[in-house]
Design an enzyme around this catalytic site. Structure first.
Site: not given
Ligand code: NAD
Length: 513
Positions: A171, A194, A246-247, A250, A268, A302, A349, A403, A482
Site C-alpha cells: 500500500n 522482499k 504487513g498484516s 503474517v 508494523e 494501515c 482484496q 481490519e 519506525e
Molecule cells: P501481508 O501481510 O499479506 O504481506 C506483507 C508482506 O509479507 C508481503 O511482502 C508478503 O509477500 C510477505 N509475506 C507473506 N507471507 C509471508 C511469510 N510467511 N513470511 C514472510 N513474509 C511473508 O500484507 P499486505 O496485504 O501486503 O499489506 C496490508 C497489511 O499491511 C494490512 O494489514 C495493513 O494494515 C498493514 N500495514 C501496516 C502498516 C503499519 O505501519 N502498521 C503500514 C502499511 C500496511
C-alpha cells in the site's frame, strides 16, 4: 530442524498474460539476475487488468540464501565506511528520487491504483525519509557520561547488526521500503529486500536508484517472490534484524519464525483506527477529515479512519453531510486527475471488502451508501467498489473490530467522551486515533487515554511525518517504531565503552568502604 510457520493461501488472482510486459530481475550482489526457478509472476494494473505491467522473478529459497550471503559479505566492508560517507550516497539517492518523482508516481498508480496525488505523496515520503536519515550520518548520537571512577571515560555508541531482512506490503510501495532500508544503511547494515508481489515495480525503481547513487554491490539486494522467500529472511542464521510491515496474521508468523534465532524483529501490522467527533466539533472539518481518512488510498491504509464515533447530539447532522460527500466521490483509474478514489489492489482484496459488506448487513448495521462492486463500462476491467458507509454500527460488530482494508467506514454513536474513548480502545489494534473538538480539556484527555502509537487533534487518523516515530500498540506492533530517530533503535545496537586511562587496575562495582 526448526519448525517453520506458514500460512496456506487459497486462490490466485494472477491472470493469463495477454499483453507483453517486460521481465524484471532480482538484484543480488550488484547483478540483475533471474531466479533459479526460471519462473516469473505477473504484475497487472488493478484499474485495468488487461494492462500487464511486467513479469517479475518468482524467487526460491535458494535465491534468498544467495542474496543473504552476498549481503553478509558486503557487510564486512560497508560497516567500516564512515557514517557521513554512507550518508553522502543516501543524499544522492534522495536527489535521484526527486528527479524521477513523476515517473515513479505514475508507475506506482499503474501498479497499485491509488490516485496520482497520493502516489506523488508516497514518493515524496521516500525523498523526505532519505534526506532525514542521511542527516543521521553526521549525528547518530550516543551518550558520554561521567565515570564513577577517576581517570576513566564512559560512552556509548551505536553499532550496526549485520544483514537485515526487509519485508514490505503493497500500500506504500516506495515510502515503506525507504522507511526501513535507508535507516538500515545509514547505520552500517546491509539488506535483503522482499517487496510485495503486488507492487514489485516500485521496488525495482527504488533499488535502481540506490544502485545508481553508488551503493556498493551486495549492500542492497532485492529478491521478489512470495512467502517462501519471506520465510528465509526470517530464519536464516545470517539475518540479524527482520523488519516487517504487513498484516497481523503474517507478522505473527514472522515473529514465530524469527524467534528461535533470537533475531531482532520489528513489526508494523494492522489497524482499526478511530475518529471521535465530539458535539463541539467543527463539523464540516470533521466530515472532510473523515472522507479523506476513510477513503484516501481506497481505505487501504494501515492508519485508515475505518471507524468514526460521533456524539449523539451531532450524529444525524454529521452522518447526512458525510454521506453526501462520500456519494459524490469520483471513483476510477487513479491516473486520471479527476478521479478521487482508485480500485482495490486485487481481486482478493475486493472479495474481502464485499465479504465485509455482507457481514455488516447480516450484523444489522445500516447501509447508508455504497455496498456494491462497480462493474459497468471501464469499471469492468478493474477491482472497483463503491465507497461505503455503515451507520448505527455497535462496538461489538465485526465491521467495527476487524481490519477491512477497503472503502468501508463504520459510523458509531456515543453519548460522551468517556464512551468514545472506551470504544476507541476496545479493539485489538492500536495504531492511530483522532478527535475533533474545540475543547482543549477533551483533546488532552483523549490524547492521553487512547492507547495508540499515533494521535491527532482536529485532523484524521492519517498524515504522519517522517521525523516522528511511527507505529502502534497491541496487535499493531511489537514495541518498536519506525521513522524518526526511533528507527535507529531498530537498525543499531548500543555498545557501551569504557576507557581506563589510570594505568592501574581500577575496580568498578566493588565496595571499597
Ligand atoms: P501481508 O501481510 O499479506 O504481506 C506483507 C508482506 O509479507 C508481503 O511482502 C508478503 O509477500 C510477505 N509475506 C507473506 N507471507 C509471508 C511469510 N510467511 N513470511 C514472510 N513474509 C511473508 O500484507 P499486505 O496485504 O501486503 O499489506 C496490508 C497489511 O499491511 C494490512 O494489514 C495493513 O494494515 C498493514 N500495514 C501496516 C502498516 C503499519 O505501519 N502498521 C503500514 C502499511 C500496511
Amino acid at each position: 530442524m526448526r519448525p517453520v510457520f506458514t500460512l496456506r493461501h487459497s486462490g490466485n488472482n494472477m491472470l493469463t498474460p495477454d499483453t507483453a510486459g517486460g521481465v524484471f530481475q532480482n538484484l543480488v550482489d550488484g547483478t540483475w539476475i533471474a531466479s533459479s526457478s526460471g519462473a516469473t509472476f505477473e504484475n497487472r494494473n488493478p484499474a485495468n487488468h488487461d494492462d500487464l505491467i511486467g513479469r517479475f522473478q518468482e524467487s526460491t529459497p535458494v535465491d534468498a540464501e544467495r542474496a543473504i550471503e552476498a549481503a553478509a559479505r558486503a557487510y564486512e566492508s560497508w560497516r567500516l565506511v564512515p557514517a557521513p560517507k554512507r550518508a553522502e550516497l543516501l543524499f544522492r539517492v534522495a536527489q535521484l528520487i526527486a528527479e524521477r518523482k513523476e515517473q515513479f508516481a505514475r508507475d506506482m498508480t499503474r501498479e497499485m491504483g491509488k490516485v496520482l496525488e497520493e502516489t506523488r505523496g508516497d514518493v515524496q515520503e521516500a525523498i523526505d525519509m532519505t534526506f532525514f536519515m542521511a542527516g543521521e550520518g553526521r549525528r547518530m548520537y550516543g551518550q558520554t557520561v561521567p565515570s564513577e571512577l577517576r581517570d576513566k571515560f564512559a560512552m556509548s555508541v551505536r553499532q550496526p547488526l549485520g544483514v537485515c531482512g526487509i519485508i514490505t506490503p503493497w500500500n506504500f510501495p516506495m515510502a515503506i521500503p525507504s522507511w526501513k532500508i535507508i535507516p538500515a544503511l545509514v547505520c552500517g547494515n546491509t539488506v535483503v529486500f522482499k517487496p510485495s508481489s503486488l507492487t514489485p515495480l516500485s521496488a525495482v525503481n527504488f533499488v535502481k536508484v540506490l544502485e545508481e547513487a553508488g551503493v556498493p554491490p551486495g549492500v542492497v539486494n532485492m529478491v521478489t517472490g512470495g512467502p517462501d522467500v519471506g520465510t528465509v529472511l526470517c530464519t536464516h542464521d545470517a539475518i540479524k534484524v527482520v523488519s516487517f510491515t504487513g498484516s497481523t496474521t503474517v507478522g505473527r508468523l514472522v515473529n514465530q519464525n524469527a524467534a528461535p534465532g533470537f533475531k531482532k524483529v520489528h513489526l508494523e501490522m494492522g489497524g482499526k483506527n478511530i475518529v471521535m467527533v465530539m458535539d463541539d466539533a467543527q463539523l464540516e472539518l470533521a466530515v472532510e477529515g473523515c472522507v479523506w481518512g476513510g477513503f484516501g488510498t481506497t481505505g487501504q491504509r494501515c492508519t485508515a479512519a475505518s471507524r468514526v464515533v460521533v456524539h449523539e447530539r451531532v450524529y444525524d447532522q454529521f452522518l447526512a453531510e458525510f454521506t453526501r460527500r462520500v456519494k459524490a466521490l469520483r471513483v476510477g483509474d487513479g491516473s486520471n486527475d479527476a478521479v478521487q478514489m482508485g480500485p482495490s489492489i486485487s481481486e482478493a482484496q475486493l472479495a474481502k471488502v464485499m465479504q465485509y459488506v455482507e457481514i455488516g448487513k447480516q450484523e444489522g448495521a445500516r447501509l447508508v451508501t455504497g455496498g456494491n462492486r462497480l462493474t459497468s463500462g471501464d469499471y469492468a476491467r478493474g477491482w472497483f467498489h463503491e465507497p461505503t458507509i455503515f451507520a448505527d454500527v455497535t462496538p461489538q460488530m465485526r465491521i467495527a473490530r476487524e481490519e477491512i482494508f477497503g472503502p468501508v467506514v463504520a459510523v458509531l454513536r456515543c453519548g460522551s467522551l468517556d464512551e468514545a474513548i472506551a470504544i476507541g480502545n476496545d479493539v485489538t489494534y492500536g495504531l492511530s486515533a483522532s478527535i475533533y473538538t474545540r475543547d482543549v480539556n477533551r483533546a488532552f484527555t483523549a490524547m492521553r487515554d487512547l492507547y495508540t502509537g499515533i494521535f491527532y487533534v482536529n485532523a484524521p487518523t492519517i498524515g504522519a511525518e517522517v521525523h516522528l516515530p511511527f507505529g502502534g500498540t497491541k496487535a499493531t506492533g511489537n514495541g518498536h517504531r519506525e521513522a524518526g530517530i526511533a528507527a535507529l533503535d531498530v537498525f543499531s545496537e548500543w555498545k557501551s565503552i569504557y576507557v581506563d586511562f589510570s594505568g592501574k587496575l581500577q575496580r568498578a562495582q566493588i565496595d571499597t568502604e
